[in-house]
Design a protein around this motif. Structure first.
Motif, short mmCIF file in Angstrom:
data_model
loop_
_atom_site.label_atom_id
_atom_site.label_comp_id
_atom_site.label_asym_id
_atom_site.label_seq_id
_atom_site.Cartn_x
_atom_site.Cartn_y
_atom_site.Cartn_z
N SER A 97 0.75 -1.04 -0.13
CA SER A 97 0.01 -0.02 -0.12
C SER A 97 0.77 1.24 -0.05
O SER A 97 2.00 1.20 0.33
CB SER A 97 -0.87 0.07 1.28
N GLY A 98 0.25 2.32 -0.40
CA GLY A 98 1.29 3.61 -0.28
C GLY A 98 0.31 4.85 -0.65
O GLY A 98 -0.99 4.73 -0.94
N MET A 99 0.64 5.97 -0.39
CA MET A 99 0.11 7.26 -0.67
C MET A 99 0.46 7.57 -1.93
O MET A 99 1.44 7.26 -2.51
CB MET A 99 0.75 8.45 0.44
N ALA A 100 -0.61 8.64 -2.40
CA ALA A 100 -0.29 9.08 -3.95
C ALA A 100 0.89 9.78 -4.05
O ALA A 100 1.47 10.53 -3.19
CB ALA A 100 -1.45 10.22 -4.08
N PRO A 101 1.63 9.34 -4.99
CA PRO A 101 2.88 10.32 -5.41
C PRO A 101 2.58 11.63 -6.06
O PRO A 101 1.45 11.87 -6.20
CB PRO A 101 3.52 9.28 -6.54
N GLU A 102 3.67 12.33 -6.01
CA GLU A 102 3.63 13.70 -6.82
C GLU A 102 3.25 13.33 -8.26
O GLU A 102 3.33 12.59 -8.95
CB GLU A 102 4.78 14.31 -6.67
N ARG A 103 2.53 14.53 -8.65
CA ARG A 103 1.84 14.49 -9.93
C ARG A 103 2.73 15.64 -10.78
O ARG A 103 2.21 16.78 -10.60
CB ARG A 103 0.51 14.72 -9.87
N PRO A 104 3.83 15.29 -11.46
CA PRO A 104 4.41 16.29 -12.06
C PRO A 104 3.63 17.31 -13.09
O PRO A 104 2.71 16.72 -13.69
CB PRO A 104 5.63 15.65 -12.84
N PRO A 105 3.57 18.63 -13.05
CA PRO A 105 3.00 19.42 -13.86
C PRO A 105 3.48 19.47 -15.27
O PRO A 105 4.52 18.98 -15.64
CB PRO A 105 3.01 20.78 -13.14
N PHE A 106 2.60 19.91 -16.23
CA PHE A 106 3.26 20.30 -17.55
C PHE A 106 4.08 21.13 -17.56
O PHE A 106 4.15 22.10 -16.69
CB PHE A 106 1.94 20.61 -18.23
N PRO A 107 5.26 21.18 -18.23
CA PRO A 107 6.38 22.25 -18.34
C PRO A 107 5.92 23.71 -18.68
O PRO A 107 4.82 23.82 -19.35
CB PRO A 107 7.28 21.83 -19.51
N GLU A 108 6.41 24.63 -18.31
CA GLU A 108 6.06 25.94 -18.47
C GLU A 108 6.02 26.26 -19.92
O GLU A 108 6.88 25.84 -20.63
CB GLU A 108 6.97 27.02 -17.87
#
Length: 430
Positions: free
Chosen positions: A154-165
Motif C-alpha cells: 500500500s502507499g500514498m499518492a505520489p507527486e504529480r508532475p505538472p506540464f512544463p511551462e
C-alpha cells in the motif's frame, strides 16, 4: 486533481514510515545500499551493520536510517512513487475504491494512482483473478486505518508532475492557435509535397474509451493533433472533437481475438480509406498511431533527422508493433500501388493468405511488416526511441519517463492516465 496539483507532501509520512519495522528487517536493509554501490562496499556495510546492532540505540538508528533510505528509494523509483509499505493493507472505512485488474507490479499500481486525479492512496493485493491475480485499488479518501497483511503493498499518492511551462492546452489557447489546429484536418494538397512533414491518423470505435482519448488529445494538441495534417477514421462519420469529423471506413471494426487481435482485414479497409482520402500524398512521413499511445510528434521529428534515407522504421526488437507505425511517403506509395485501385493489397494477400484466414490469423502490424519487407523489398531501420511498451521489454513504461527522447508510450486507455503520462514525459529531462 489536475496535472500540476500535488498530493500531500510525503515528508511526514516518510518519517512515520522510518519508525516501522524490526531489528531483523533493519539488518537486512542495511545491505541494500551496499549492493547498489557495488561489491567493494559490502565489507564496510557488514561492519557498520554489526556495530549498530550491538546496542538497542544503534539498532533503532540503523532501522530508522534503513527505512528512510528505502522510502527515498521508492520515492525516486520510476515516476517518483511516494511512500510505500509492504505487508500493509489500508482501509478507508467503507468507501468503495476504484480498481484495475491484472496489475503485475505494486509500482505499476502506484503509477495508476498518480494518473487518477482523485487518488489519495493505493493498495495492491492478490484478488484471486484468473491469469495475473493482482488488483490495484485507487482510493479517493485517505486511509483511516491499516492492518498487517502479508503480500499486500500500500502507499500514498505520489507527486504529480505538472506540464512544463509554456505547454498550453487548446482550451487556454487563442483563436489563432485553434485555427491552426483545424488546418491539420483541412489539408487540401495546395501546399505541395513536404519531405519533412507528418500526416498522422488513428482509427477509433465510436463512443467509449477511444473517443474519450481522442477528445483529450485534441484538447492537449498532442498525438495526431500535433502533426502537420491528421485524420480520425471510424466506421461512422461524426464529430469526434470540436471541429474534427471522422472519416468512415468500410468495416464494422469487429475482429476475432486469439493471442493477438485478428485485425488485418480492418486495417486493409483503413488503408483503403487513407488512399481514397489522398492527404498522405502531400507529406514525407505517414504515421499510424493507436488512440491509447501517448505519441509526441515533435520528438518523432527529431528522430527522423537520423534516418534521412529510411523507407520505414521498426519500433521494436521483436518486429513492428502497431501502436506507432512510421512509414515514408515512398513506402506508402508502394502499398497503395498494391491496391491497384481495388479494396485490398493483391500481392501481399497472394503471398500471405494465412494472414486473414484460418485459425492463426495475423495482427495488422505483422501483415504490414511482411508486405513492406518481404513482398516489396523495403528494409526498415530500427530505432528504440520510437516506442516504450511492456511487449517490447521497455522498463517501467507506465511511468513515461525512462528517457527524454522517447517518442511514444503505450498503452494508456483512460484519459486521466494518458494525460498524466504526457505530463510525466514532458516534465522529464536528464
Amino acid at each position: 486533481m489536475a496535472p500540476g496539483a500535488f498530493a500531500a507532501a510525503p515528508h511526514a509520512q516518510l518519517m512515520d514510515y522510518a519508525r516501522v519495522g524490526s531489528e531483523e528487517d533493519a539488518w537486512g536493509r542495511a545491505w541494500r545500499p551496499a549492493f547498489a554501490r557495488g561489491w567493494r562496499a559490502l565489507p564496510l556495510a557488514a561492519a557498520a551493520a554489526a556495530a549498530a546492532l550491538l546496542t538497542r540505540e544503534g539498532a533503532a538508528r540503523l532501522r530508522a536510517r534503513a527505512r528512510v533510505a528505502e522510502g527515498m528509494r521508492l520515492q525516486a523509483l520510476g515516476g517518483s512513487c511516494g511512500v510505500s509499505q509492504e505487508g500493509v493493507d489500508y482501509d478507508a472505512s467503507g468507501a468503495v475504491p476504484d480498481y484495475f485488474d491484472h496489475v503485475p507490479k505494486a509500482d505499476m499500481c502506484c503509477s495508476m494512482c498518480q494518473g487518477s486525479p482523485d487518488c489519495l492512496a493505493w493498495v495492491w493485493k492478490d484478488a484471486g483473478l484468473d491469469g495475473e491475480p493482482h488488483r490495484c485499488f485507487v482510493m479517493k479518501t485517505a486511509p483511516l486505518t491499516s492492518a498487517a497483511v502479508p503480500g499486500v503493498v500500500s502507499g500514498m499518492a505520489p507527486e504529480r508532475p505538472p506540464f512544463p511551462e509554456g505547454f498550453v492546452p487548446e482550451e487556454e489557447a487563442g483563436e489563432e492557435d485553434e485555427d491552426a489546429e483545424d488546418a491539420g484536418q483541412e489539408d487540401d494538397m495546395a501546399g505541395g509535397f513536404d519531405q519533412n512533414s507528418l500526416f498522422c491518423f488513428s482509427l477509433i470505435a465510436p463512443g467509449g474509451g477511444e473517443a474519450e482519448l481522442i477528445r483529450a488529445q485534441h484538447q492537449l494538441r498532442t498525438n495526431i493533433f500535433g502533426c502537420d495534417a491528421f485524420r480520425v477514421f471510424s466506421n461512422v462519420q461524426e464529430e469526434v472533437a470540436p471541429g474534427v469529423v471522422s472519416v468512415p471506413v468500410a468495416s464494422d471494426l469487429k475482429c476475432e481475438f486469439h493471442e493477438i487481435a485478428w485485425n488485418t482485414w480492418i486495417f486493409i479497409a483503413v488503408w483503403k480509406a487513407v488512399f481514397d482520402d489522398r492527404t498522405w500524398e502531400n507529406h514525407g512521413w505517414i504515421v499510424k498511431t493507436d488512440a491509447d499511445s501517448v505519441f509526441m510528434p515533435d520528438r518523432l521529428r527529431v528522430v527522423l533527422q537520423d534516418h534521412p534515407s529510411a523507407t520505414w522504421l521498426n519500433n521494436c526488437h521483436y518486429g513492428l508493433h502497431g501502436p506507432l507505425e512510421v512509414l515514408s511517403n515512398s513506402a506508402v506509395q508502394r502499398l497503395s500501388q498494391d491496391y491497384a485501385g481495388g479494396d485490398r493489397p493483391v500481392q501481399c494477400l497472394a503471398r500471405y493468405p494465412e494472414a486473414v484466414s484460418g485459425t492463426a490469423q495475423w495482427g495488422e502490424d505483422m501483415f504490414v511488416q511482411a508486405c513492406l519487407d518481404k513482398v516489396y523489398g523495403l528494409q526498415p531501420e530500427y530505432d528504440e526511441r520510437l516506442m516504450c511498451e511492456d511487449h517490447c521489454d521497455c522498463p517501467d513504461w507506465y511511468w513515461c519517463n525512462n528517457r527524454s527522447d522517447r517518442v511514444s508510450y503505450h498503452p494508456f486507455k483512460k484519459a486521466d492516465l494518458y494525460t498524466q503520462c504526457l505530463a510525466n514525459a514532458l516534465s522529464y529531462s536528464r
